[in-house]
Design an enzyme around this catalytic site. Structure first.
Site, mmCIF file in Angstrom:
data_model
loop_
_atom_site.group_PDB
_atom_site.id
_atom_site.type_symbol
_atom_site.label_atom_id
_atom_site.label_comp_id
_atom_site.label_asym_id
_atom_site.label_seq_id
_atom_site.Cartn_x
_atom_site.Cartn_y
_atom_site.Cartn_z
ATOM 1 C CB SER A 171 81.552 97.029 137.831
ATOM 2 O OG SER A 171 81.885 98.364 137.487
ATOM 3 C CB SER A 225 81.544 94.013 135.279
ATOM 4 O OG SER A 225 81.595 95.069 134.349
ATOM 5 C CE LYS A 280 80.966 98.640 133.475
ATOM 6 N NZ LYS A 280 80.749 97.895 134.728
ATOM 7 C CB SER A 323 79.046 99.798 141.235
ATOM 8 O OG SER A 323 79.827 99.843 140.055
#
Length: 236
Positions: free
Chosen positions: A47, A193, A102, A45
């Site tokens: 994010s 995100s 993250k 993705s």
């Protein structure tokens, strides 16, 4: 005939030593490395744009925070604690069958707040510097004139680039206090995100490792397939 009969077991033993035994040893070593040292992950993705993008394949250091007993969240010993700025891979708190990636923004006892678009840690604004408009086509049409925008953000000793898709002056969050043995994480693509602003904190025991290096990157949508310029980049 007796001589030929004696040679057959010898040939089988030689085949085992030359082919089967090295293969088994290599498989065991590979499994050991994957479980305790480094493991490969891919980015599905956007994010973490602009730091990581869809199609990046990376190696994750699983030893840094302490190796884990297989199939458990128990570590053989404690390694370093995650610090602000680290990019980590962890079990998604709402579905542990999924792995998320993250950036660590808050560590235990940090007070995290977003006030009119400004990220504050312990009531101090996190330094940022606007570096201009992003032309990343993966985000689609620009939502506002002059957006998305790229900024350099300073988390402790770590400077990294983040992206905002639109003006943040109406954005507020918190404050929240990060509990012990937990971290507060955010994606570098701040408006795209799902992170601790939605599902709160990541416990230390759920962290799988720290992102280390991009070893492969490709994109079947841009006509190039391989992104040579990204391969070998250290992740920071």
């Amino acid at each position: 005939m007796a001589e030929e009969a004696r040679q057959e077991p010898s040939q089988k033993k030689s085949f085992y030593k030359e082919w089967i035994e090295p293969f088994l040893i290599a498989a065991v070593v590979a499994l050991f490395i994957r479980q305790f040292v480094v493991e490969a992950f891919k980015i599905p993705s956007g994010s973490m744009i602009p730091t990581l993008t869809i199609g990046d394949h990376l190696l994750v250091n699983k030893f840094l925070y302490g190796p884990r007993i297989p199939f458990t969240d128990i570590r053989f010993f404690s390694g370093k604690e995650p610090k602000r700025g680290d990019i980590i891979v962890f079990k998604f708190p709402e579905d542990e069958s999924k792995n998320f990636i993250k950036r660590v923004v808050g560590v235990p006892q940090d007070k995290i707040e977003i006030r009119k678009g400004v990220l504050l840690i312990n009531d101090q604004p996190v330094p940022v510097a606007d570096v201009g408009q992003s032309g990343d086509k993966e985000q689609g049409p620009l939502q506002q004139s002059g957006w998305p925008r790229l900024l350099d953000e300073q988390l402790g000793n770590m400077k990294h680039r983040i992206q905002y898709l639109h003006d943040q002056k109406d954005m507020n969050f918190g404050p929240v206090l990060v509990p012990k043995e937990s971290v507060f994480v955010m994606g570098d693509n701040r408006d795209n995100s799902q992170d601790s602003r939605v599902w709160k904190f990541v416990k230390y025991e759920k962290i799988l490792g720290k992102a280390l290096i991009i070893y492969w990157s490709w994109d079947g949508n841009d006509g190039r397939w391989l992104r040579w310029e990204r391969i070998g980049n250290l992740i920071k």
